[in-house]
Write an enzyme that holds these catalytic residues in place. Sequence first.
Site, PDB file in Angstrom:
ATOM      1  N   TYR A   1      -8.182   0.363  -3.891  1.00 52.72           N
ATOM      2  CA  TYR A   1      -6.890   0.600  -4.426  1.00 52.72           C
ATOM      3  C   TYR A   1      -5.866  -0.350  -5.066  1.00 52.72           C
ATOM      4  O   TYR A   1      -6.203  -1.341  -4.677  1.00 52.72           O
ATOM      5  CB  TYR A   1      -5.920   1.709  -3.474  1.00 52.72           C
TER       6      TYR A   1
ATOM      7  N   THR B   1       1.773  -4.349   4.392  1.00 46.76           N
ATOM      8  CA  THR B   1       1.672  -4.414   5.733  1.00 46.76           C
ATOM      9  C   THR B   1       1.017  -5.976   6.375  1.00 46.76           C
ATOM     10  O   THR B   1       1.026  -6.422   7.304  1.00 46.76           O
ATOM     11  CB  THR B   1       0.630  -3.512   6.669  1.00 46.76           C
ATOM     12  N   ASP B   2       0.359  -6.699   5.124  1.00 46.25           N
ATOM     13  CA  ASP B   2      -0.592  -7.824   5.734  1.00 46.25           C
ATOM     14  C   ASP B   2       0.487  -8.767   6.113  1.00 46.25           C
ATOM     15  O   ASP B   2       0.180  -9.664   7.086  1.00 46.25           O
ATOM     16  CB  ASP B   2      -1.195  -8.312   4.532  1.00 46.25           C
TER      17      ASP B   2
ATOM     18  N   SER C   1       1.347  -7.615  -0.354  1.00 44.15           N
ATOM     19  CA  SER C   1       2.146  -8.682   0.465  1.00 44.15           C
ATOM     20  C   SER C   1       1.426  -9.930   0.874  1.00 44.15           C
ATOM     21  O   SER C   1       1.929 -10.779   1.061  1.00 44.15           O
ATOM     22  CB  SER C   1       2.739  -7.883   1.728  1.00 44.15           C
ATOM     23  N   GLN C   2       0.099  -9.823   0.247  1.00 48.50           N
ATOM     24  CA  GLN C   2      -0.967 -11.107   0.347  1.00 48.50           C
ATOM     25  C   GLN C   2      -0.157 -12.226  -0.601  1.00 48.50           C
ATOM     26  O   GLN C   2      -0.423 -13.239  -0.550  1.00 48.50           O
ATOM     27  CB  GLN C   2      -2.257 -10.779   0.245  1.00 48.50           C
TER      28      GLN C   2
ATOM     29  N   GLU D   1      -2.370 -28.731  29.305  1.00 45.09           N
ATOM     30  CA  GLU D   1      -3.276 -29.418  29.008  1.00 45.09           C
ATOM     31  C   GLU D   1      -3.212 -30.343  27.948  1.00 45.09           C
ATOM     32  O   GLU D   1      -4.066 -31.337  27.887  1.00 45.09           O
ATOM     33  CB  GLU D   1      -4.578 -28.559  28.628  1.00 45.09           C
TER      34      GLU D   1
ATOM     35  N   LYS E   1       0.498  -7.614  12.884  1.00 47.09           N
ATOM     36  CA  LYS E   1      -0.584  -6.483  12.412  1.00 47.09           C
ATOM     37  C   LYS E   1      -1.813  -6.826  13.245  1.00 47.09           C
ATOM     38  O   LYS E   1      -2.022  -8.129  13.054  1.00 47.09           O
ATOM     39  CB  LYS E   1      -0.705  -6.634  10.875  1.00 47.09           C
TER      40      LYS E   1
ATOM     41  N   THR F   1       0.708  -1.332   0.081  1.00 48.10           N
ATOM     42  CA  THR F   1      -0.067  -0.043   0.224  1.00 48.10           C
ATOM     43  C   THR F   1       0.985   1.284  -0.209  1.00 48.10           C
ATOM     44  O   THR F   1       0.293   2.363  -0.483  1.00 48.10           O
ATOM     45  CB  THR F   1      -0.851   0.077   1.232  1.00 48.10           C
TER      46      THR F   1
HETATM   47  N1  GLU Z   1      -2.902  -6.065   1.035  1.00 49.70           N
HETATM   48  C1  GLU Z   1      -1.875  -4.743   1.102  1.00 49.70           C
HETATM   49  C2  GLU Z   1      -0.274  -5.266   1.242  1.00 49.70           C
HETATM   50  O1  GLU Z   1       0.000  -6.056   2.280  1.00 49.70           O
HETATM   51  C3  GLU Z   1      -2.213  -3.920   1.798  1.00 49.70           C
HETATM   52  C4  GLU Z   1      -1.653  -3.929   3.078  1.00 49.70           C
HETATM   53  C5  GLU Z   1      -0.801  -2.535   3.156  1.00 49.70           C
HETATM   54  O2  GLU Z   1       0.307  -2.529   2.549  1.00 49.70           O
HETATM   55  O3  GLU Z   1      -1.263  -1.793   4.175  1.00 49.70           O
HETATM   56  O4  GLU Z   1       0.361  -5.189   0.443  1.00 49.70           O
END
Ligand code: GLU
Length: 325
Positions: A22, A88-89, A55-56, A282, A161, A9
């Site tokens: 986006y 960020t993912d 990053s997914q 457990e 995250k 992002t």
């Molecule tokens: N799905 C995006 C990624 O991980 C959105 C998350 C981001 O960068 O904030 O690239």
Amino acid sequence: MTVLATGGTIAGAQTTRSRRGYTSGVFSIESLIDAAPGIESLADLEAVHVASIGSQDMSESVWRDLARRTQAALDRPGVSGAVVTHGTDTMEETAYFLNLVIRSPKPVVLVGAMRPATAISADGPMNLYNAVATAAHPEAGGRGVLVVANDEIHFAREVAKTNTTQVGTFKSTHRGLAGLVSSARIHFYGSPVRRHTAGSELGLVGVRALPRVDIVYAYAGMGRELIDAAVEAGTRGLVIAGVGNGNMNSSVAAAARAAARRGIAVVRSTRTGGGVVERNVEMDDDRLGFIASDELNPQKARILLMLGLARTRDPGALQELFYAY
Ligand code: GLU
């Protein structure tokens, strides 16, 4: 300093300002650097394009390419450190992966943004500015891989995250922050608690492909089918995002025990988002042949298990890795 771009992002663009959707990774790393006025006074920057992905879509091949290029940059005497721009993912997974495979005392800082570059109050330029400032700081080295976002500096092992949209999404619940950074002013608080980077014995040398490891999420009333399906698909390791202290019901435990008997490594982590998963509370790990994840969340436990399985299949030796890293 080398800035390696992978997308996300931070480099994302909306089609129109009024649209919420986006596309990740549209802008070049040069344009991101240009959007952070004064950044050139913090360090001499060279840009390296690695990928343009959300990053997914992060994968083993991109991880390997990123690790190789980061290591090559750090090995050059004139390079003081590296900054990696990233979605960020899965940033916490890449940060922890690099924390285990990079061999250098020089700083490595991952940075991303929650708002695309075209959004109102985009957080990318300040995050990138602060990331470069952090990597340029004389005390940044030797702390393992760091993540910078929202004026905070996190250790790779600790950060996760925790929110889908907020700019303060990154939290280090177990041990707190590595430090704070505000408009390039840095305050470091501590050192990482486990082995990392220059002190890591894990790596990719001689490893053609990392062993397959799958994560299975536990829940009330769960059946054994997902465990059996992973085994059938040829998995070499299972991380169970267990309930509570890494628990699972008797059907799942029976399937996991059968997997462990076939030589598949079974790690108990937790879906709770915090706390230590301890051995033999457990669940009788000694009898079942299971491994406890200690403090690692399921996605980080998977990375450590993949790298660990590239060296050994012995559950006792793998358990020791979860205490060491
Ligand atoms: N799905 C995006 C990624 O991980 C959105 C998350 C981001 O960068 O904030 O690239």
